[in-house]
Design a protein around this motif. Structure first.
Motif, mmCIF file in Angstrom:
data_model
loop_
_atom_site.group_PDB
_atom_site.id
_atom_site.type_symbol
_atom_site.label_atom_id
_atom_site.label_comp_id
_atom_site.label_asym_id
_atom_site.label_seq_id
_atom_site.Cartn_x
_atom_site.Cartn_y
_atom_site.Cartn_z
ATOM 1 N N GLN A 87 30.411 55.882 87.276
ATOM 2 C CA GLN A 87 30.817 54.541 87.692
ATOM 3 C C GLN A 87 31.463 54.580 89.071
ATOM 4 O OE1 GLN A 87 29.399 52.356 86.282
ATOM 5 N NE2 GLN A 87 30.142 51.768 84.266
ATOM 6 N N TRP A 88 32.227 55.634 89.354
ATOM 7 C CA TRP A 88 32.836 55.759 90.682
ATOM 8 C C TRP A 88 31.770 55.908 91.752
ATOM 9 C CZ3 TRP A 88 37.275 54.292 92.358
ATOM 10 C CH2 TRP A 88 38.373 54.260 91.509
ATOM 11 N N ILE A 89 30.722 56.667 91.451
ATOM 12 C CA ILE A 89 29.641 56.815 92.430
ATOM 13 C C ILE A 89 28.949 55.475 92.648
ATOM 14 C CG2 ILE A 89 27.413 57.921 92.880
ATOM 15 C CD1 ILE A 89 28.496 60.392 91.464
ATOM 16 N N ARG A 90 28.685 54.738 91.564
ATOM 17 C CA ARG A 90 28.107 53.399 91.706
ATOM 18 C C ARG A 90 29.026 52.503 92.524
ATOM 19 N NH1 ARG A 90 26.829 53.708 85.846
ATOM 20 N NH2 ARG A 90 24.675 54.354 85.752
ATOM 21 N N PHE A 91 30.313 52.593 92.245
ATOM 22 C CA PHE A 91 31.320 51.811 92.965
ATOM 23 C C PHE A 91 31.235 52.082 94.466
ATOM 24 C CE2 PHE A 91 35.627 51.426 94.683
ATOM 25 C CZ PHE A 91 35.995 50.157 94.262
ATOM 26 N N ILE A 92 31.157 53.350 94.829
ATOM 27 C CA ILE A 92 31.102 53.728 96.244
ATOM 28 C C ILE A 92 29.790 53.257 96.885
ATOM 29 C CG2 ILE A 92 30.928 55.711 97.806
ATOM 30 C CD1 ILE A 92 32.914 57.138 95.855
ATOM 31 N N ILE A 93 28.675 53.455 96.196
ATOM 32 C CA ILE A 93 27.378 53.073 96.769
ATOM 33 C C ILE A 93 27.284 51.562 96.937
ATOM 34 C CG2 ILE A 93 24.884 53.052 96.380
ATOM 35 C CD1 ILE A 93 25.251 55.800 95.030
ATOM 36 N N PHE A 94 27.707 50.807 95.935
ATOM 37 C CA PHE A 94 27.661 49.351 96.071
ATOM 38 C C PHE A 94 28.634 48.861 97.135
ATOM 39 C CE2 PHE A 94 25.264 49.003 92.079
ATOM 40 C CZ PHE A 94 24.350 48.038 92.470
ATOM 41 N N SER A 95 29.754 49.547 97.314
ATOM 42 C CA SER A 95 30.661 49.197 98.414
ATOM 43 C C SER A 95 29.983 49.420 99.756
ATOM 44 C CB SER A 95 31.946 50.030 98.340
ATOM 45 O OG SER A 95 32.657 49.749 97.169
ATOM 46 N N ILE A 99 19.244 55.697 95.719
ATOM 47 C CA ILE A 99 20.308 56.604 95.311
ATOM 48 C C ILE A 99 20.830 56.197 93.939
ATOM 49 C CG2 ILE A 99 22.640 57.430 95.849
ATOM 50 C CD1 ILE A 99 21.911 57.042 98.817
ATOM 51 N N LEU A 100 20.936 54.897 93.692
ATOM 52 C CA LEU A 100 21.382 54.427 92.375
ATOM 53 C C LEU A 100 20.378 54.790 91.287
ATOM 54 C CD1 LEU A 100 22.702 50.936 93.421
ATOM 55 C CD2 LEU A 100 24.065 52.879 92.675
ATOM 56 N N LEU A 101 19.091 54.666 91.594
ATOM 57 C CA LEU A 101 18.069 55.035 90.613
ATOM 58 C C LEU A 101 18.100 56.534 90.325
ATOM 59 C CD1 LEU A 101 15.130 52.829 91.906
ATOM 60 C CD2 LEU A 101 16.606 52.404 89.941
ATOM 61 N N LEU A 102 18.299 57.330 91.371
ATOM 62 C CA LEU A 102 18.396 58.777 91.198
ATOM 63 C C LEU A 102 19.618 59.133 90.359
ATOM 64 C CD1 LEU A 102 17.268 61.578 91.899
ATOM 65 C CD2 LEU A 102 18.743 61.543 93.906
ATOM 66 N N LEU A 103 20.724 58.438 90.591
ATOM 67 C CA LEU A 103 21.938 58.674 89.806
ATOM 68 C C LEU A 103 21.683 58.414 88.329
ATOM 69 C CD1 LEU A 103 25.036 59.132 89.612
ATOM 70 C CD2 LEU A 103 25.264 56.670 89.974
#
Length: 154
Positions: free
Chosen positions: A47-55, A88-92
């Motif tokens: 979720q933190w990685i998603r948070f950073i990417i969406f930011s 990147i989100l899809l890869l995550l």
């Protein structure tokens, strides 16, 4: 002039004019998702990685809207760059899915009984989103292999 600048100049004029509006709308949407992620009580690593990417996506789209008023072609590059962060989100999600499979397999080996972890895995994973991602990747892989085999023969 590079390729992205040429693409911008070949876009319809009405679309060139709404790029800042689209950038702002997409930025607001991704920023609202960031706020939703932040409001969750427990943010796990993914979720933190998603948070950073969406930011980052939000910032890139806002910058694209601002840059548009100075240089439309450069704003187009930033706009496309914002969309470039989506894979990147899809890869995550794919990595999380594969790690879940590995964790389930290791748990099954150490527990000595396979049916319970497999049943739990089938109940919980893959989600519909994971199935779509894996299906698209599988189809892309099959098409890639067919093209490689076709190119070797020809």
């Amino acid at each position: 002039m590079d390729n992205k600048t040429d693409e911008f100049h070949h876009l319809p004029r009405w679309f060139q004019r709404i790029i800042p509006l689209l950038s702002i709308i997409l930025s607001i949407l991704s920023f609202s998702y960031v706020m939703h992620l932040y409001s969750l009580e427990s943010l796990v690593f993914a979720q933190w990685i998603r948070f950073i990417i969406f930011s980052l996506i939000s910032v890139v789209f806002i910058l694209a809207a601002i840059i548009y008023f100075f240089n439309g072609a450069l704003a187009w590059k930033w706009f496309i760059g914002g969309f470039g962060l989506l894979p990147i989100l899809l890869l995550l999600q794919l990595i999380i899915f594969l790690l879940t499979i590995v964790r389930t397999a290791v748990d099954a080996i150490f527990q000595g009984r396979l049916p319970e972890p497999v049943r739990t895995f089938i109940d919980n994973y893959p989600s519909k989103f994971d199935v779509v991602i894996l299906a698209v990747l599988f189809i892309a892989g099959v098409i890639w292999m067919i093209n490689k085999l076709r190119n070797k023969k020809g």
